[in-house]
Design an enzyme around this catalytic site. Structure first.
Site, PDB file in Angstrom:
ATOM      1  N   ASP A  47     -13.189 -15.544  44.982  1.00 28.10           N
ATOM      2  CA  ASP A  47     -12.348 -16.420  44.147  1.00 28.10           C
ATOM      3  C   ASP A  47     -11.631 -17.415  45.064  1.00 28.10           C
ATOM      4  O   ASP A  47     -11.628 -17.247  46.293  1.00 28.10           O
ATOM      5  CB  ASP A  47     -11.303 -15.587  43.364  1.00 28.10           C
ATOM      6  N   TYR A 162     -16.873 -28.721  28.880  1.00 27.61           N
ATOM      7  CA  TYR A 162     -17.138 -27.283  28.934  1.00 27.61           C
ATOM      8  C   TYR A 162     -18.434 -26.949  28.204  1.00 27.61           C
ATOM      9  O   TYR A 162     -19.289 -26.222  28.718  1.00 27.61           O
ATOM     10  CB  TYR A 162     -15.943 -26.559  28.305  1.00 27.61           C
TER      11      TYR A 162
END
Ligand SMILES: NC(=O)c1ccc[n+]([C@@H]2O[C@H](COP(=O)([O-])OP(=O)(O)OC[C@H]3O[C@@H](n4cnc5c(N)ncnc54)[C@H](O)[C@@H]3O)[C@@H](O)[C@H]2O)c1
Length: 262
Positions: A47, A162
């Site tokens: 991450d 998106y």
């Protein structure tokens, strides 16, 4: 309706496997990483949120390591894949989970934002498959799980970038499944509906979502565990004959027009 507990949790369905989960510092990625370890896997968590990611990995003990990783960077992918080999000797499963969501209608989406969303949600998984193919192939039972969305099989409002990125990921999944089958690598996509994570809390208040979830055939917001159940299956050898498939986990959101007569 509360989610039903899964009696099979912790029965070693991923024993002996090494997995890389991107975006694992929080939300669904964290849930997948925790569940994978509970099922006997060793996991590289990656991450850009280092403190959160380190803390999750520390709680998981020797079966987990955290690596700082920006999925948009080709070099960063090289480092994280090498780390999986150094730490755990190979790689069997890649979960392309990291993603970002931006709320804008198509005509109001800044072009740079459109590119940024595609870069994280689509180019990132491509770079991941590119970087991990050799190790996954060496595994002989490789599995790539791409976390798309209902927005990757239907259109959703004010999420033009998106939606475009997640439909792209659906296509990448099929193309990769065809190209990599002969290398012993399965590639599937998972399409969650609304799931309770930090992402859903960003930008839109909870109250705004409530009437929508009440209308679903399964009338609640999803949990990260709902999705982890499916990801475990696709990562496991139980799914040995499953590739290029799209799995919806959305309480029925994408069945059709749910607004009629409601
Ligand atoms: N929450 C939902 O309702 C929902 C629904 C459908 C699909 N999804 C998808 O599920 C996945 C997980 O989402 P979530 O809800 O857990 O969101 P989240 O925001 O809680 O977690 C996403 C994680 O990805 C990480 N990330 C973002 N950009 C990154 C980058 N460039 N490199 C590496 N890591 C990066 C973030 O730091 C974060 O930890 C995403 O792909 C998302 O699009 C979410």
């Amino acid at each position: 309706m509360p989610p039903s507990p899964d009696p099979s949790i912790g029965s070693g369905r991923l024993a002996g496997k090494v997995a890389l989960v991107t975006g694992a510092a929080r939300g669904m990625g964290e849930s997948h990483a925790r569940r994978f370890v509970a099922e006997g896997a060793r996991v590289v968590l990656s991450d850009v949120l280092d403190d959160l990611g380190e803390a999750v990995a520390a709680q998981l003990g020797d079966a987990a390591v955290f690596v700082h990783h920006d999925v948009t960077s080709e070099r960063s992918w090289g480092e994280v894949v090498s780390r999986a080999e150094q730490a755990f000797g190979g790689l069997d499963v890649l979960v392309n989970n990291a993603g970002i969501l931006r709320y804008h209608a198509v005509h109001e989406t800044p072009p740079d934002e459109f590119r940024q969303v595609l870069d994280v949600n689509l180019v990132g998984p491509f770079l991941g498959i590119h970087a991990a193919t050799e190790l996954l192939s060496r595994s002989g039972r490789g599995s790539v799980v791409n976390i798309s969305s209902v927005s990757g099989i239907i259109g959703t409002p004010i999420t033009a970038a998106y939606v475009s990125s997640k439909w792209g990921l659906t296509g990448l999944t099929r193309a990769a499944a065809i190209d990599l089958g002969s290398r012993g690598i399965r590639v599937n996509s998972v399409h969650p509906g609304g799931v309770n994570t930090p992402m859903t809390g960003e930008g839109i208040p909870d109250e705004a979502f409530e009437p929508f979830y009440r209308r679903l055939p399964i009338s609640r917001l999803g949990t990260p565990q709902d999705v982890s159940n499916l990801v475990v299956f696709l990562a496991s050898d139980e799914a040995a004959y499953v590739t290029g498939a799209q799995y919806v986990v959305d309480g029925g959101q994408s069945i059709g027009d749910l607004s009629l007569f409601s």
